[in-house]
Write a protein that holds these residues in place. Structure first.
Motif, PDB file in Angstrom:
ATOM      1  N   ARG A 168       0.847  -1.195   0.000  1.00 55.35           N
ATOM      2  CA  ARG A 168       0.000   0.000   0.000  1.00 55.35           C
ATOM      3  C   ARG A 168       0.880   1.242   0.000  1.00 55.35           C
ATOM      4  NH1 ARG A 168      -5.405  -1.084   1.607  1.00 55.35           N
ATOM      5  NH2 ARG A 168      -5.687  -3.234   2.241  1.00 55.35           N
ATOM      6  N   ASP A 169       0.355   2.324  -0.566  1.00 58.05           N
ATOM      7  CA  ASP A 169       1.150   3.535  -0.673  1.00 58.05           C
ATOM      8  C   ASP A 169       1.423   4.196   0.670  1.00 58.05           C
ATOM      9  OD1 ASP A 169      -1.423   4.495  -0.256  1.00 58.05           O
ATOM     10  OD2 ASP A 169      -1.472   5.708  -2.074  1.00 58.05           O
ATOM     11  N   LYS A 170       0.638   3.930   1.680  1.00 57.77           N
ATOM     12  CA  LYS A 170       0.883   4.527   2.984  1.00 57.77           C
ATOM     13  C   LYS A 170       2.154   3.964   3.622  1.00 57.77           C
ATOM     14  CE  LYS A 170      -1.239   5.793   7.315  1.00 57.77           C
ATOM     15  NZ  LYS A 170      -2.417   5.783   8.132  1.00 57.77           N
ATOM     16  N   GLU A 171       2.503   2.703   3.274  1.00 55.48           N
ATOM     17  CA  GLU A 171       3.690   2.088   3.840  1.00 55.48           C
ATOM     18  C   GLU A 171       4.971   2.497   3.116  1.00 55.48           C
ATOM     19  OE1 GLU A 171       0.863   0.054   3.480  1.00 55.48           O
ATOM     20  OE2 GLU A 171       0.437   0.086   5.605  1.00 55.48           O
ATOM     21  N   CYS A 172       4.866   3.158   1.975  1.00 53.43           N
ATOM     22  CA  CYS A 172       6.049   3.588   1.237  1.00 53.43           C
ATOM     23  C   CYS A 172       6.648   4.816   1.914  1.00 53.43           C
ATOM     24  CB  CYS A 172       5.688   3.918  -0.208  1.00 53.43           C
ATOM     25  SG  CYS A 172       5.113   2.488  -1.135  1.00 53.43           S
ATOM     26  N   VAL A 173       7.954   4.822   2.068  1.00 53.34           N
ATOM     27  CA  VAL A 173       8.627   5.951   2.714  1.00 53.34           C
ATOM     28  C   VAL A 173       9.530   6.643   1.701  1.00 53.34           C
ATOM     29  CG1 VAL A 173       8.566   4.957   5.029  1.00 53.34           C
ATOM     30  CG2 VAL A 173      10.509   4.505   3.569  1.00 53.34           C
ATOM     31  N   SER A 174       9.718   7.935   1.889  1.00 49.91           N
ATOM     32  CA  SER A 174      10.575   8.672   0.967  1.00 49.91           C
ATOM     33  C   SER A 174      11.656   9.471   1.690  1.00 49.91           C
ATOM     34  CB  SER A 174       9.734   9.608   0.103  1.00 49.91           C
ATOM     35  OG  SER A 174       8.984  10.492   0.911  1.00 49.91           O
ATOM     36  N   LYS A 175      11.509   9.684   2.998  1.00 51.35           N
ATOM     37  CA  LYS A 175      12.531  10.408   3.745  1.00 51.35           C
ATOM     38  C   LYS A 175      13.725   9.487   3.989  1.00 51.35           C
ATOM     39  CE  LYS A 175       9.302  13.187   6.433  1.00 51.35           C
ATOM     40  NZ  LYS A 175       8.857  13.490   7.805  1.00 51.35           N
ATOM     41  N   GLN A 176      14.924  10.026   3.782  1.00 51.61           N
ATOM     42  CA  GLN A 176      16.125   9.218   3.981  1.00 51.61           C
ATOM     43  C   GLN A 176      16.228   8.711   5.412  1.00 51.61           C
ATOM     44  OE1 GLN A 176      18.178   8.256   1.436  1.00 51.61           O
ATOM     45  NE2 GLN A 176      18.943   6.846   2.987  1.00 51.61           N
ATOM     46  N   GLU A 177      15.800   9.514   6.366  1.00 54.50           N
ATOM     47  CA  GLU A 177      15.831   9.097   7.774  1.00 54.50           C
ATOM     48  C   GLU A 177      14.977   7.851   7.993  1.00 54.50           C
ATOM     49  OE1 GLU A 177      14.185  10.843  11.996  1.00 54.50           O
ATOM     50  OE2 GLU A 177      14.937  12.268  10.521  1.00 54.50           O
ATOM     51  N   ASP A 178      13.786   7.806   7.392  1.00 48.07           N
ATOM     52  CA  ASP A 178      12.906   6.645   7.528  1.00 48.07           C
ATOM     53  C   ASP A 178      13.489   5.428   6.814  1.00 48.07           C
ATOM     54  OD1 ASP A 178      11.099   8.178   8.978  1.00 48.07           O
ATOM     55  OD2 ASP A 178       9.928   8.714   7.200  1.00 48.07           O
ATOM     56  N   ILE A 179      14.079   5.653   5.652  1.00 44.92           N
ATOM     57  CA  ILE A 179      14.703   4.555   4.902  1.00 44.92           C
ATOM     58  C   ILE A 179      15.843   3.959   5.714  1.00 44.92           C
ATOM     59  CG2 ILE A 179      16.059   4.000   2.832  1.00 44.92           C
ATOM     60  CD1 ILE A 179      14.353   6.184   1.385  1.00 44.92           C
ATOM     61  N   ASP A 180      16.690   4.815   6.295  1.00 38.96           N
ATOM     62  CA  ASP A 180      17.812   4.337   7.109  1.00 38.96           C
ATOM     63  C   ASP A 180      17.329   3.541   8.313  1.00 38.96           C
ATOM     64  OD1 ASP A 180      19.563   5.555   5.343  1.00 38.96           O
ATOM     65  OD2 ASP A 180      19.862   7.326   6.605  1.00 38.96           O
ATOM     66  N   LYS A 181      16.245   3.988   8.935  1.00 40.12           N
ATOM     67  CA  LYS A 181      15.697   3.276  10.092  1.00 40.12           C
ATOM     68  C   LYS A 181      15.228   1.872   9.690  1.00 40.12           C
ATOM     69  CE  LYS A 181      12.156   3.551  13.657  1.00 40.12           C
ATOM     70  NZ  LYS A 181      11.012   4.278  14.185  1.00 40.12           N
ATOM     71  N   ILE A 182      14.553   1.772   8.563  1.00 42.48           N
ATOM     72  CA  ILE A 182      14.075   0.473   8.079  1.00 42.48           C
ATOM     73  C   ILE A 182      15.250  -0.439   7.753  1.00 42.48           C
ATOM     74  CG2 ILE A 182      12.890  -0.680   6.162  1.00 42.48           C
ATOM     75  CD1 ILE A 182      10.985   1.795   6.136  1.00 42.48           C
ATOM     76  N   LEU A 183      16.274   0.095   7.091  1.00 42.02           N
ATOM     77  CA  LEU A 183      17.447  -0.714   6.757  1.00 42.02           C
ATOM     78  C   LEU A 183      18.173  -1.195   8.010  1.00 42.02           C
ATOM     79  CD1 LEU A 183      18.824   1.248   3.676  1.00 42.02           C
ATOM     80  CD2 LEU A 183      17.605  -0.942   3.680  1.00 42.02           C
ATOM     81  N   ASP A 184      18.247  -0.340   9.022  1.00 39.21           N
ATOM     82  CA  ASP A 184      18.859  -0.745  10.299  1.00 39.21           C
ATOM     83  C   ASP A 184      18.069  -1.882  10.951  1.00 39.21           C
ATOM     84  OD1 ASP A 184      20.908   1.082  10.051  1.00 39.21           O
ATOM     85  OD2 ASP A 184      19.982   2.576  11.378  1.00 39.21           O
ATOM     86  N   GLU A 185      16.735  -1.793  10.886  1.00 42.65           N
ATOM     87  CA  GLU A 185      15.898  -2.852  11.450  1.00 42.65           C
ATOM     88  C   GLU A 185      16.101  -4.162  10.693  1.00 42.65           C
ATOM     89  OE1 GLU A 185      11.875  -1.400  11.480  1.00 42.65           O
ATOM     90  OE2 GLU A 185      12.341   0.158  12.940  1.00 42.65           O
ATOM     91  N   PHE A 186      16.158  -4.098   9.348  1.00 46.74           N
ATOM     92  CA  PHE A 186      16.413  -5.297   8.545  1.00 46.74           C
ATOM     93  C   PHE A 186      17.762  -5.904   8.906  1.00 46.74           C
ATOM     94  CE2 PHE A 186      13.600  -3.999   4.720  1.00 46.74           C
ATOM     95  CZ  PHE A 186      12.497  -4.563   5.320  1.00 46.74           C
ATOM     96  N   SER A 187      18.767  -5.048   9.065  1.00 42.66           N
ATOM     97  CA  SER A 187      20.100  -5.518   9.407  1.00 42.66           C
ATOM     98  C   SER A 187      20.101  -6.229  10.758  1.00 42.66           C
ATOM     99  CB  SER A 187      21.076  -4.345   9.427  1.00 42.66           C
ATOM    100  OG  SER A 187      22.356  -4.769   9.793  1.00 42.66           O
ATOM    101  N   SER A 188      19.452  -5.640  11.748  1.00 40.73           N
ATOM    102  CA  SER A 188      19.373  -6.248  13.080  1.00 40.73           C
ATOM    103  C   SER A 188      18.684  -7.604  13.025  1.00 40.73           C
ATOM    104  CB  SER A 188      18.622  -5.322  14.038  1.00 40.73           C
ATOM    105  OG  SER A 188      19.328  -4.138  14.231  1.00 40.73           O
ATOM    106  N   ILE A 189      17.603  -7.673  12.272  1.00 38.98           N
ATOM    107  CA  ILE A 189      16.865  -8.931  12.145  1.00 38.98           C
ATOM    108  C   ILE A 189      17.739  -9.979  11.458  1.00 38.98           C
ATOM    109  CG2 ILE A 189      14.905 -10.041  10.990  1.00 38.98           C
ATOM    110  CD1 ILE A 189      13.404  -7.319  11.437  1.00 38.98           C
ATOM    111  N   GLY A 190      18.436  -9.568  10.403  1.00 37.55           N
ATOM    112  CA  GLY A 190      19.313 -10.493   9.682  1.00 37.55           C
ATOM    113  C   GLY A 190      20.413 -11.049  10.569  1.00 37.55           C
ATOM    114  N   TRP A 191      21.050 -10.185  11.359  1.00 39.10           N
ATOM    115  CA  TRP A 191      22.108 -10.649  12.266  1.00 39.10           C
ATOM    116  C   TRP A 191      21.547 -11.597  13.318  1.00 39.10           C
ATOM    117  CZ3 TRP A 191      26.865 -10.969  11.171  1.00 39.10           C
ATOM    118  CH2 TRP A 191      27.487 -10.028  10.367  1.00 39.10           C
ATOM    119  N   ALA A 192      20.362 -11.306  13.826  1.00 40.23           N
ATOM    120  CA  ALA A 192      19.755 -12.188  14.833  1.00 40.23           C
ATOM    121  C   ALA A 192      19.494 -13.577  14.246  1.00 40.23           C
ATOM    122  CB  ALA A 192      18.464 -11.580  15.358  1.00 40.23           C
TER     123      ALA A 192
END
Length: 63
Positions: free
Chosen positions: A28-52
């Motif tokens: 859905r379009d509401k879940e799409c992010v465009s701010k770099q800060e939000d993108i970085d936060k999502i990537l950090d969460e993915f990274s943490s999950i991957g390491w776990a």
């Protein structure tokens, strides 16, 4: 199962539906992010999950 999911103001408009086996993935379009800060936060969460996942996998292999 197509067309079962309707646009909803609270959740945003459906921009893509993917069906894999018995699963349906709705983007859905509401879940799409465009701010770099939000993108970085999502990537950090993915990274943490991957390491776990990797830590759990290697811990079980070494037992």
């Amino acid at each position: 199962m197509k067309n079962q999911f309707k646009p909803h103001e609270e959740h945003g408009n459906i921009i893509k539906t993917i069906e894999i086996g018995n699963s349906t993935i709705i983007i859905r379009d509401k879940e799409c992010v465009s701010k770099q800060e939000d993108i970085d936060k999502i990537l950090d969460e993915f990274s943490s999950i991957g390491w776990a996942i990797l830590e759990k996998k290697y811990a079980s292999e070494n037992e």
